[in-house]
Write a protein that holds these residues in place. Structure first.
Motif, PDB file in Angstrom:
ATOM      1  N   LEU A 173      -6.040 -40.895 -16.432  1.00  0.00           N
ATOM      2  CA  LEU A 173      -5.517 -39.630 -16.952  1.00  0.00           C
ATOM      3  C   LEU A 173      -5.997 -38.534 -15.982  1.00  0.00           C
ATOM      4  CD1 LEU A 173      -3.877 -38.564 -19.379  1.00  0.00           C
ATOM      5  CD2 LEU A 173      -6.056 -38.095 -20.526  1.00  0.00           C
ATOM      6  N   ARG A 174      -5.056 -37.756 -15.479  1.00  0.00           N
ATOM      7  CA  ARG A 174      -5.416 -36.790 -14.430  1.00  0.00           C
ATOM      8  C   ARG A 174      -4.933 -35.381 -14.810  1.00  0.00           C
ATOM      9  NH1 ARG A 174      -3.080 -35.671  -8.461  1.00  0.00           N
ATOM     10  NH2 ARG A 174      -1.601 -34.532  -9.765  1.00  0.00           N
ATOM     11  N   ALA A 175      -5.853 -34.420 -14.706  1.00  0.00           N
ATOM     12  CA  ALA A 175      -5.467 -33.044 -15.026  1.00  0.00           C
ATOM     13  C   ALA A 175      -5.783 -32.132 -13.836  1.00  0.00           C
ATOM     14  CB  ALA A 175      -6.239 -32.546 -16.250  1.00  0.00           C
ATOM     15  N   THR A 176      -4.931 -31.125 -13.661  1.00  0.00           N
ATOM     16  CA  THR A 176      -5.183 -30.152 -12.593  1.00  0.00           C
ATOM     17  C   THR A 176      -5.754 -28.889 -13.244  1.00  0.00           C
ATOM     18  OG1 THR A 176      -3.271 -31.003 -11.459  1.00  0.00           O
ATOM     19  CG2 THR A 176      -4.140 -28.883 -10.695  1.00  0.00           C
ATOM     20  N   ILE A 177      -6.781 -28.340 -12.617  1.00  0.00           N
ATOM     21  CA  ILE A 177      -7.423 -27.138 -13.170  1.00  0.00           C
ATOM     22  C   ILE A 177      -6.668 -25.900 -12.682  1.00  0.00           C
ATOM     23  CG2 ILE A 177      -9.558 -25.735 -13.218  1.00  0.00           C
ATOM     24  CD1 ILE A 177      -9.784 -28.376 -14.727  1.00  0.00           C
ATOM     25  N   ASP A 178      -6.497 -24.985 -13.583  1.00  0.00           N
ATOM     26  CA  ASP A 178      -5.815 -23.726 -13.241  1.00  0.00           C
ATOM     27  C   ASP A 178      -6.689 -22.929 -12.278  1.00  0.00           C
ATOM     28  OD1 ASP A 178      -4.654 -21.264 -13.081  1.00  0.00           O
ATOM     29  OD2 ASP A 178      -4.153 -21.169 -15.240  1.00  0.00           O
ATOM     30  N   SER A 179      -6.224 -22.769 -11.014  1.00  0.00           N
ATOM     31  CA  SER A 179      -7.036 -22.073 -10.002  1.00  0.00           C
ATOM     32  C   SER A 179      -7.337 -20.645 -10.418  1.00  0.00           C
ATOM     33  CB  SER A 179      -6.306 -22.027  -8.659  1.00  0.00           C
ATOM     34  OG  SER A 179      -5.841 -23.290  -8.343  1.00  0.00           O
ATOM     35  N   ASP A 180      -6.363 -19.988 -11.067  1.00  0.00           N
ATOM     36  CA  ASP A 180      -6.578 -18.597 -11.481  1.00  0.00           C
ATOM     37  C   ASP A 180      -7.754 -18.492 -12.442  1.00  0.00           C
ATOM     38  OD1 ASP A 180      -4.595 -17.807  -9.891  1.00  0.00           O
ATOM     39  OD2 ASP A 180      -3.060 -17.663 -11.485  1.00  0.00           O
ATOM     40  N   VAL A 181      -7.773 -19.394 -13.437  1.00  0.00           N
ATOM     41  CA  VAL A 181      -8.871 -19.360 -14.418  1.00  0.00           C
ATOM     42  C   VAL A 181     -10.208 -19.634 -13.726  1.00  0.00           C
ATOM     43  CG1 VAL A 181      -9.826 -20.472 -16.468  1.00  0.00           C
ATOM     44  CG2 VAL A 181      -7.375 -20.048 -16.303  1.00  0.00           C
ATOM     45  N   PHE A 182     -10.186 -20.654 -12.852  1.00  0.00           N
ATOM     46  CA  PHE A 182     -11.434 -21.038 -12.173  1.00  0.00           C
ATOM     47  C   PHE A 182     -11.949 -19.919 -11.260  1.00  0.00           C
ATOM     48  CE2 PHE A 182     -13.714 -23.477  -8.833  1.00  0.00           C
ATOM     49  CZ  PHE A 182     -14.713 -23.966  -9.652  1.00  0.00           C
ATOM     50  N   GLU A 183     -11.001 -19.384 -10.465  1.00  0.00           N
ATOM     51  CA  GLU A 183     -11.440 -18.336  -9.541  1.00  0.00           C
ATOM     52  C   GLU A 183     -11.882 -17.070 -10.275  1.00  0.00           C
ATOM     53  OE1 GLU A 183      -9.256 -17.639  -6.032  1.00  0.00           O
ATOM     54  OE2 GLU A 183      -9.512 -19.703  -5.361  1.00  0.00           O
ATOM     55  N   GLY A 184     -11.229 -16.842 -11.428  1.00  0.00           N
ATOM     56  CA  GLY A 184     -11.644 -15.707 -12.274  1.00  0.00           C
ATOM     57  C   GLY A 184     -13.105 -15.833 -12.671  1.00  0.00           C
ATOM     58  N   LEU A 185     -13.464 -17.067 -12.995  1.00  0.00           N
ATOM     59  CA  LEU A 185     -14.855 -17.365 -13.369  1.00  0.00           C
ATOM     60  C   LEU A 185     -15.818 -17.022 -12.224  1.00  0.00           C
ATOM     61  CD1 LEU A 185     -16.236 -18.713 -15.802  1.00  0.00           C
ATOM     62  CD2 LEU A 185     -16.039 -20.876 -14.599  1.00  0.00           C
ATOM     63  N   ILE A 186     -15.380 -17.335 -10.994  1.00  0.00           N
ATOM     64  CA  ILE A 186     -16.258 -17.082  -9.836  1.00  0.00           C
ATOM     65  C   ILE A 186     -16.270 -15.601  -9.486  1.00  0.00           C
ATOM     66  CG2 ILE A 186     -16.448 -17.496  -7.362  1.00  0.00           C
ATOM     67  CD1 ILE A 186     -15.432 -20.365  -8.086  1.00  0.00           C
ATOM     68  N   ARG A 187     -15.090 -14.993  -9.596  1.00  0.00           N
ATOM     69  CA  ARG A 187     -15.032 -13.561  -9.280  1.00  0.00           C
ATOM     70  C   ARG A 187     -15.972 -12.734 -10.168  1.00  0.00           C
ATOM     71  NH1 ARG A 187      -9.819 -14.166  -7.627  1.00  0.00           N
ATOM     72  NH2 ARG A 187      -8.951 -13.992  -9.718  1.00  0.00           N
ATOM     73  N   ALA A 188     -16.255 -13.234 -11.355  1.00  0.00           N
ATOM     74  CA  ALA A 188     -17.155 -12.523 -12.276  1.00  0.00           C
ATOM     75  C   ALA A 188     -18.533 -12.292 -11.642  1.00  0.00           C
ATOM     76  CB  ALA A 188     -17.304 -13.294 -13.568  1.00  0.00           C
ATOM     77  N   ALA A 189     -18.839 -13.127 -10.619  1.00  0.00           N
ATOM     78  CA  ALA A 189     -20.171 -13.000 -10.003  1.00  0.00           C
ATOM     79  C   ALA A 189     -20.165 -12.027  -8.830  1.00  0.00           C
ATOM     80  CB  ALA A 189     -20.646 -14.372  -9.536  1.00  0.00           C
TER      81      ALA A 189
END
Lengths: 554, 151
Positions: A173-189
């Motif tokens: 079972l393979r899922a792709t992570i939403d880059s926008d959500v992930f990068e948003g998480l990093i941008r918070a820093a």
């Protein structure tokens, strides 16, 4: 000249030492405080960035853990047969997004690596992944989180894949992570105007977009191997030559490195401002010290010079008084030694005169000559006697016997006494006696002697035709009496010696040179002063200053 | 005796003792005073003066202040102790007017500064002698009075 150089030297030395001992502590204090403060400040900044990196890495770790866990749960609770139906897969995808969020698509891959079911925006159904490296990874480990890659869809992304063993069948079972959500998480820093936060993989390639320059998936200029266990902070100079702090924290079991960067100068602005303020304070402090030091030193040295001068004057006076005292002692000794022979001479002369009356001498032709000669001897003995008695007067410590004295009265008496003598020489005596003088406790006779001496001197100095001006007045705690004549004046080189005994400018035989020295002694013993002021051709002024000693009430 | 001699000095005869360690001065002064009809003797030290005092019993003593050995003040004290009625004239040749004043306080009649005029000395001698006679008369009166009372 020597003195002046000495004072200049002294002044320089005091200034130098004062500045040295005040500057050294001041400047070292300033420097120490600044560096301690800077160190503390830097430590604080480092601590902050480190803390942020750790906190953010924890958040990302948690994010990935949640996504992995839900994917695992979905794989565990559903069968291949169920999921292969795209409607069912769509439902599962919706549950996942509802529970955790951040998934873009979800796909089911069979053991041969073929995409058998897919929910998502891309057309990936039927793709074969068996040749892709991650497929082998999942096969061997059962769980795989990829680095960011382009894949079939040609945009950077990363996937989470889990393997499931169902009876004898294996599927993924393979899922792709939403880059926008992930990068948003990093941008918070990301912090401030220049701060950045990004992820690089083990090979040093960017896994997320950067805030400023550098493309995703391009190679960064950071070497991930320098970041150690846990969270590490290091300082690097970036391409623009600015110092930057980097805090790196490993993620995903050391395959990703979360980096938070920060421009040091931006964070240090306040420190630099503090430094500027400190420098201004220290510099103005130094200036103030310099000015104060120069000013006070100048003041001190000037006072010193003044004290020195005063002391010199005092010394001169002391030497003068000493000289007079020594001369006085000598004068007394000499007077004594001379008085005895004089007495003998006087007796012998007297005896000879007595004998001249005898009959035998009466017939002598030279009787009158003898008698005249004897009278002359007597006359000169008398002259010598006057001198020796004057000397004794000079030497004697005469304690003035105190009585109520009206200075003006004494002056009037003395002037009256001398007026006819003055008139004889066509000299006018003018008086300007202030009527409000206090009665003082003093010695009438001695004062009269002093004034008599001064006025006689004035008349004798003028010789013929002139003016003697006598004034009395009260000046503070003194009564000042001045006797001024318009005679020829005393030459400068004689002025200092005027009060010495036996010093006289009068013709030989006219003065003993004792008057002024005796007067000086008398006034001195009364606690007063005699000063003289004279200019050749313009006359002489003697001033007697007498302390106002109020008589005791009887 | 020549008539002129009388002009030199016309004084009552009384006796004077001169004390001075300046021998020349002493001898000449003795001669001059003798010429003026005074009974004069001279000695050159305080000790001698005290010795001769009893034997001669002078009316007036002329005493130099500064002498070798016993000085004038000491001598004066001794003289006054031995014969309180003798009058003493101090002679000073030096600075110490205070000594003369001290002498006066000890009972000296007067003082003279050397070198002095012979006439001045004579006046002082006469005055001193007068005072002595007055004192003696007073004492005599007192004694007579006491005798009368005693009888």
């Amino acid at each position: 000249m020597m003195k002046r150089r000495m004072y200049a030297n002294l002044q320089r030395r005091i200034i130098f030492i004062t500045l040295l001992v005040s500057f050294i502590p001041l400047i070292s204090l300033g420097v120490t405080i600044y560096y301690q403060f800077a160190q503390m400040y830097r430590d604080k900044i480092e601590e902050q960035i480190k803390y942020r990196a750790r906190a953010q890495s924890n958040a990302i770790e948690l994010f990935l853990k949640e996504r992995t866990a839900i994917l695992l749960a979905m794989a565990d609770t559903h069968t291949f047969d169920y999921l292969v139906d795209e409607g069912n897969l769509e439902r599962v995808f919706q549950i996942m997004n509802h529970r955790a969020g951040g998934f873009i698509d979800l796909g089911l891959i069979d053991s041969s690596g073929r995409h058998v079911a897919y929910v998502g925006p891309y057309n990936l159904l039927g793709r074969d992944y068996s040749s892709q490296p991650w497929f082998d990874e999942v096969e061997s480990k059962g769980l795989y989180i990829s680095d960011v890659f382009m894949g079939y869809r040609r945009i950077p992304h990363f996937i989470i894949a889990v393997q499931r063993q169902e009876n004898n069948r294996r599927w993924i079972l393979r899922a792709t992570i939403d880059s926008d959500v992930f990068e948003g998480l990093i941008r918070a820093a990301q912090v401030g105007k220049t701060g950045d936060a990004f992820i690089i993989n083990k090979g040093g390639f960017y896994q997320t977009h950067l805030r400023f320059d550098g493309e995703i998936l391009s190679k960064s200029n950071l070497d991930p191997t320098v970041f150690g266990e846990g969270t590490t902070v290091l300082e690097k100079v970036n391409r623009e030559g600015k110092k930057e702090l980097y805090a790196g924290s490993w993620l995903k079991k050391h395959s990703w490195l979360l980096v938070i960067s920060q421009d040091v100068s931006e964070e240090m602005t306040r420190l630099f401002k503090t430094k500027r303020i400190e420098i201004v304070i220290i510099v103005s402090g130094c200036l103030l010290i310099i000015l104060t030091t120069i000013f006070t030193t100048h003041l001190i040295v000037r006072r010193l010079g003044m004290a020195d001068r005063k002391m010199n004057e005092l010394n001169v006076q002391l030497v003068h008084a000493d000289k007079l005292a020594a001369l006085g002692k000598m004068a007394a000794g000499v007077a004594h030694e001379i008085n005895n022979p004089l007495a003998v001479i006087a007796e012998k002369t007297g005896w000879m005169e007595d004998l001249l009356i005898e009959e035998e001498f009466q017939k002598s032709r030279h009787l009158e000559e003898y008698r005249k000669s004897l009278r002359k001897i007597e006359e000169h003995v008398e002259r010598a006697r006057k001198v020796t008695h004057g000397m004794l007067g000079f030497a004697r410590r005469m304690e003035p016997h105190l009585e109520d004295v009206d200075i003006n009265e004494v002056l009037h008496e003395t002037i009256t006494f001398l007026e006819s003598y003055a008139r004889l020489n066509n000299i006018t005596i003018e008086r300007d006696l202030k009527p409000d003088l206090p009665i003082i406790a003093s010695d009438h006779a001695q004062l009269q002697q002093v004034f008599l001496n001064l006025i006689t001197n004035a008349i004798d100095a003028i010789g013929k035709d002139g003016l003697v001006y006598i004034s009395s007045q009260r000046i503070n705690s003194e009564i000042a009496v001045s006797v001024k004549d318009n005679g020829p004046g005393i030459p400068r080189e004689y002025q200092a010696r005027a009060f010495e005994p036996f010093f006289t400018t009068k013709e030989r035989g006219k003065g003993t040179g004792l008057g002024l020295s005796v007067s000086y002694n008398i006034v001195q013993n009364m606690g007063g002063t005699i000063t003289l002021e004279s200019e050749e051709g313009k006359g002489t002024t003697f001033t007697v200053g007498l302390p106002v000693v109020v008589p005791e009430k009887k | 005796m020549p008539v002129e001699e009388k002009e030199v000095g016309e004084v009552d005869e009384f006796s004077v003792l001169l004390v001075d360690d300046e021998r020349e001065f002493l001898e000449t002064l003795i001669k001059r005073l003798q010429k003026r009809k005074l009974k004069v003797r001279g000695v050159t030290s305080g000790e001698e003066a005290l010795k001769i005092l009893k034997e001669m019993s002078p009316d007036v003593v002329v005493l130099d202040v500064r002498m070798e050995g016993m000085d004038g003040i000491q001598t004066l004290r001794e003289i006054k102790k031995a014969s309180p009625l003798v009058e003493v004239i101090m002679l000073t040749g030096h600075a110490n007017l205070e000594v003369a004043v001290e002498g006066m306080e000890l009972g000296a009649f007067d003082y003279l500064m050397k070198p002095m005029d012979i006439d001045e000395l004579l006046y002082k001698l006469e005055d001193a002698y007068k005072r002595k006679t007055i004192q003696e008369q007073k004492i005599k009166h007192l004694e007579e009075g006491r005798e009368l009372e005693g009888v």
